[in-house]
Design an enzyme around this catalytic site. Structure first.
Site, PDB file in Angstrom:
ATOM      1  N   GLY A  23      44.454  37.520  53.677  1.00 40.16           N
ATOM      2  CA  GLY A  23      45.878  37.887  52.646  1.00 40.16           C
ATOM      3  C   GLY A  23      45.598  37.459  51.357  1.00 40.16           C
ATOM      4  N   VAL A 142      49.394  21.435  49.593  1.00 37.50           N
ATOM      5  CA  VAL A 142      50.502  20.695  48.785  1.00 37.50           C
ATOM      6  C   VAL A 142      50.107  21.171  47.413  1.00 37.50           C
ATOM      7  CG1 VAL A 142      51.765  18.772  48.198  1.00 37.50           C
ATOM      8  CG2 VAL A 142      50.931  18.918  50.582  1.00 37.50           C
ATOM      9  N   LYS A 215      55.767  20.064  52.456  1.00 38.84           N
ATOM     10  CA  LYS A 215      55.103  19.521  51.511  1.00 38.84           C
ATOM     11  C   LYS A 215      55.318  18.205  51.010  1.00 38.84           C
ATOM     12  CE  LYS A 215      54.025  24.077  49.372  1.00 38.84           C
ATOM     13  NZ  LYS A 215      54.333  24.979  48.439  1.00 38.84           N
TER      14      LYS A 215
HETATM   15  N1  LIG Z   1      50.102  32.247  48.909  1.00 37.88           N
HETATM   16  C1  LIG Z   1      50.292  31.059  48.328  1.00 37.88           C
HETATM   17  O1  LIG Z   1      50.330  30.872  47.205  1.00 37.88           O
HETATM   18  C2  LIG Z   1      49.853  29.919  49.270  1.00 37.88           C
HETATM   19  C3  LIG Z   1      49.831  29.840  50.478  1.00 37.88           C
HETATM   20  N2  LIG Z   1      49.360  28.993  51.453  1.00 37.88           N
HETATM   21  C4  LIG Z   1      49.539  28.976  52.810  1.00 37.88           C
HETATM   22  O2  LIG Z   1      48.278  29.761  52.959  1.00 37.88           O
HETATM   23  C5  LIG Z   1      48.373  30.411  54.252  1.00 37.88           C
HETATM   24  C6  LIG Z   1      47.943  31.816  54.092  1.00 37.88           C
HETATM   25  O3  LIG Z   1      48.978  32.325  53.122  1.00 37.88           O
HETATM   26  P1  LIG Z   1      48.895  33.849  52.283  1.00 37.88           P
HETATM   27  O4  LIG Z   1      47.525  34.082  52.029  1.00 37.88           O
HETATM   28  O5  LIG Z   1      49.939  33.824  51.360  1.00 37.88           O
HETATM   29  O6  LIG Z   1      49.415  34.807  53.824  1.00 37.88           O
HETATM   30  P2  LIG Z   1      49.046  36.364  53.870  1.00 37.88           P
HETATM   31  O7  LIG Z   1      50.590  36.703  54.882  1.00 37.88           O
HETATM   32  O8  LIG Z   1      49.301  36.816  52.636  1.00 37.88           O
HETATM   33  O9  LIG Z   1      47.877  36.345  54.834  1.00 37.88           O
HETATM   34  C7  LIG Z   1      47.811  36.051  56.041  1.00 37.88           C
HETATM   35  C8  LIG Z   1      46.407  36.619  56.628  1.00 37.88           C
HETATM   36  O10 LIG Z   1      46.169  36.222  57.822  1.00 37.88           O
HETATM   37  C9  LIG Z   1      45.922  37.371  58.853  1.00 37.88           C
HETATM   38  N3  LIG Z   1      46.396  36.920  59.923  1.00 37.88           N
HETATM   39  C10 LIG Z   1      47.788  36.266  60.373  1.00 37.88           C
HETATM   40  N4  LIG Z   1      47.962  36.163  61.729  1.00 37.88           N
HETATM   41  C11 LIG Z   1      46.643  36.302  62.455  1.00 37.88           C
HETATM   42  C12 LIG Z   1      46.108  36.286  63.511  1.00 37.88           C
HETATM   43  N5  LIG Z   1      46.871  35.907  64.615  1.00 37.88           N
HETATM   44  N6  LIG Z   1      45.007  36.852  63.784  1.00 37.88           N
HETATM   45  C13 LIG Z   1      44.052  37.150  62.875  1.00 37.88           C
HETATM   46  N7  LIG Z   1      44.563  37.449  61.269  1.00 37.88           N
HETATM   47  C14 LIG Z   1      45.645  36.867  61.210  1.00 37.88           C
HETATM   48  C15 LIG Z   1      46.568  38.518  58.161  1.00 37.88           C
HETATM   49  O11 LIG Z   1      46.180  39.586  58.695  1.00 37.88           O
HETATM   50  P3  LIG Z   1      46.914  41.050  58.589  1.00 37.88           P
HETATM   51  O12 LIG Z   1      47.317  41.449  57.315  1.00 37.88           O
HETATM   52  O13 LIG Z   1      45.802  42.062  59.297  1.00 37.88           O
HETATM   53  O14 LIG Z   1      48.148  40.675  59.563  1.00 37.88           O
HETATM   54  C16 LIG Z   1      46.509  38.266  56.902  1.00 37.88           C
HETATM   55  O15 LIG Z   1      45.157  38.746  56.397  1.00 37.88           O
HETATM   56  C17 LIG Z   1      49.857  30.147  54.740  1.00 37.88           C
HETATM   57  O16 LIG Z   1      49.931  28.961  55.781  1.00 37.88           O
HETATM   58  C18 LIG Z   1      50.561  29.725  53.642  1.00 37.88           C
HETATM   59  O17 LIG Z   1      51.404  28.911  53.760  1.00 37.88           O
HETATM   60  C19 LIG Z   1      49.391  27.504  50.844  1.00 37.88           C
HETATM   61  C20 LIG Z   1      49.194  27.556  49.317  1.00 37.88           C
HETATM   62  C21 LIG Z   1      49.715  28.584  48.515  1.00 37.88           C
HETATM   63  N1  LIG Z   2      55.306  29.827  49.097  1.00 31.47           N
HETATM   64  C1  LIG Z   2      54.621  28.860  48.471  1.00 31.47           C
HETATM   65  C2  LIG Z   2      52.904  29.176  48.231  1.00 31.47           C
HETATM   66  C3  LIG Z   2      52.460  27.782  48.116  1.00 31.47           C
HETATM   67  O1  LIG Z   2      52.434  26.811  48.929  1.00 31.47           O
HETATM   68  C4  LIG Z   2      55.254  28.428  47.155  1.00 31.47           C
HETATM   69  O2  LIG Z   2      55.886  29.452  46.685  1.00 31.47           O
HETATM   70  O3  LIG Z   2      54.955  27.335  46.408  1.00 31.47           O
HETATM   71 NA    NA Z   3      46.756  20.741  46.148  1.00 27.91          NA
END
Ligand SMILES: NC(=O)C1=CN([C@@H]2O[C@H](COP(=O)(O)OP(=O)(O)OC[C@H]3O[C@@H](n4cnc5c(N)ncnc54)[C@H](OP(=O)(O)O)[C@@H]3O)[C@@H](O)[C@H]2O)C=CC1
Ligand SMILES: N[C@@H](CC=O)C(=O)O
Ligand code: NA
Length: 436
Positions: A23, A142, A215
């Site tokens: 994602g 975090v 966090k």
């Molecule tokens: N976005 C941000 O700025 C930040 C995010 N995070 C953390 O990073 C992590 C990812 O966030 P983010 O990238 O935004 O999330 P997204 O929802 O954009 O992406 C999640 C991805 O994981 C895949 N996925 C979810 N569940 C499964 C599963 N059971 N099996 C296989 N693939 C799976 C999804 O696939 P599909 O699309 O096919 O469903 C998608 O590709 C989270 O823990 C979030 O809290 C941390 C810091 C910053």
């Molecule tokens: N949803 C979170 C993503 C990073 O952890 C934020 O808005 O800070």
């Molecule tokens: Na950090």
């Protein structure tokens, strides 16, 4: 600590990686690894290669990366002995937790950005990493791209840390900035934050302060060497913050920010997340958009502040890739597993009722003699001292007043609130926000 089994067959000078999730963050990680390709060998002494990417929807992911990298079968990854590092960026509790535990038990090192899981069950994962003598790193969990976990665990280890105050959620900081600077409506600002990849899959976690609570729990655990979990954190979000509160705060020379506060006191740990009025001259006040900042006070170092992008594709990937590079170097020197759980104390977490805060309060009261005296006497009877009492406007038979308290014990303030809510001369308590 040395690994149980040393890996001696670094095939073709390469370390193979699996990415779980493609994602916002997963895509960023893939891009940053690609952009570092030429640098890896001179920088790390080894090349890193993404061998497999786990997703749910293969077709959607095939638009981003070579189809041959994709799988929707976890067993293909956990059973692949060539894969040494697993990067979990799927999010959520399950199956992320099970996959990471299985990966560690299979002798793989793990990097994750999953604050939900670390703030509730980090100990299980860290214990599994210790048992397996593998690295388990989570810098991105975090404040996104800001280095804060490693500085707390390593660079600042020679301190007793007494306070952390942080803007640790990019989405809410973005929303409050847009509401303050562009008079944007809450819903429009949230939609934009979602579009930009800042918000969680369920943005309730952002706007209700749950993400920030996770966090600050992680930071407090590391800073105070005592486990603080998500459920220990008192949490308020930003959904009740109105344009009027922001305007009045501005008139008083303040901005409103969602902050996580963690303090180590003689009587226990204080840990909370809530909106706060912050003096515009304070460095935290100028932290805008999706930027985050974390203030840390240590007895040796004094005040330090860590600032940068707290959310989004590339900033978060920066932290993930930093962890991966560290693991690669640790693998080369056969020393994975040497930075692990740092919670060697058990310190109680205090009840909010017992902590001390200043308050901003906005009320709609009957516009007649004796009302102000009535309000002040309730505060006086409950040991709440008032710093400022401002009449803001009149509308019909009602007057709007703003009260700023001195530092008060929260229990006393809450007792006053209970009484004020029963008084017929008070028509509405429109806002109650802490002041830094
Ligand atoms: N976005 C941000 O700025 C930040 C995010 N995070 C953390 O990073 C992590 C990812 O966030 P983010 O990238 O935004 O999330 P997204 O929802 O954009 O992406 C999640 C991805 O994981 C895949 N996925 C979810 N569940 C499964 C599963 N059971 N099996 C296989 N693939 C799976 C999804 O696939 P599909 O699309 O096919 O469903 C998608 O590709 C989270 O823990 C979030 O809290 C941390 C810091 C910053
Ligand atoms: N949803 C979170 C993503 C990073 O952890 C934020 O808005 O800070
Ligand atoms: Na950090």
């Amino acid at each position: 600590m040395l690994r149980k089994e040393k890996r001696t067959d670094m095939r073709d000078n390469k370390i193979q990686i699996a990415l779980l999730g493609l994602g916002t963050v997963g895509t960023g990680v893939y891009k940053v690894l690609e952009s570092q390709k030429e640098e890896m060998l001179p920088k790390l002494g080894v090349e890193l290669e993404v061998k497999k990417i786990l997703v749910r929807n293969l077709e959607k992911a095939a638009a981003k990366v070579d189809r041959s990298l994709l799988t929707n079968n976890w067993q293909e990854i956990v059973e692949d002995e060539e894969i040494d590092i697993v990067i979990e960026v799927m999010g959520g509790m399950e199956p992320a937790r099970t996959y990471m535990l299985e990966a560690l038990r299979a002798g793989k090192n793990v990097v994750t950005a999953n604050k939900d899981l670390i703030a509730t069950d980090g100990k299980t994962l860290m214990d599994a990493a210790k048992e397996a003598q593998r690295d388990f790193f989570f810098e991105a969990s975090v404040a996104g791209g800001i280095p804060i976990i490693r500085p707390l665990k390593q660079s600042l280890e020679g301190n007793h840390i007494s306070e952390i105050v942080g803007i640790v959620n990019g989405t809410t900081n973005f929303i409050l900035t847009k509401m303050t600077e562009e008079n944007m409506e809450f819903d429009e600002a949230l939609a934009l934050a979602t579009k930009l990849g800042y918000a969680e899959a369920d943005p309730t976690a952002d706007i209700e302060g749950l993400d920030a609570a996770r966090k600050i729990a992680i930071l407090a655990s590391i800073a105070f060497n005592s486990r603080v979990t998500f459920s220990d954190v008192y949490t308020e979000g930003i959904t009740k913050v109105t344009a009027r509160d922001i305007r009045y705060a501005g008139e008083m020379g303040c901005v409103i920010k969602l902050v996580g506060v963690a303090r180590s006191t003689q009587t226990g740990i204080e840990v909370s997340v809530h909106p706060m009025l912050i003096d515009s001259r304070h460095p935290l006040a100028s932290v805008n958009d999706s930027y985050n900042a974390v203030f840390v006070h240590g007895d040796a170092v004094g005040d330090t502040m860590f600032y940068g992008r707290g959310a989004g594709e590339l900033p978060t990937a920066s932290a993930v890739v930093g962890d991966v590079f560290d693991i690669a170097k640790n693998m080369l020197y056969h020393c994975t597993g040497h930075v692990n759980c740092t919670c060697y104390k058990t310190i109680p977490v205090k009840k909010m009722d017992d902590i001390v805060s200043r308050y901003f309060m906005r009320l709609q009261v009957e516009d007649r003699p004796g009302v102000l005296a009535g309000v002040t006497s309730v505060f006086g009877n409950n040991n709440v001292s008032i710093e400022q009492f401002i009449q803001k406007r009149k509308e019909g038979t009602l007057a709007e007043i703003v009260v700023i308290t001195e530092e008060v014990v929260e229990r006393n303030f809450n007792d006053s609130l209970k009484i004020l809510r029963t008084m017929s001369m008070i028509k509405e308590i429109s806002a109650v926000i802490r002041v830094y």
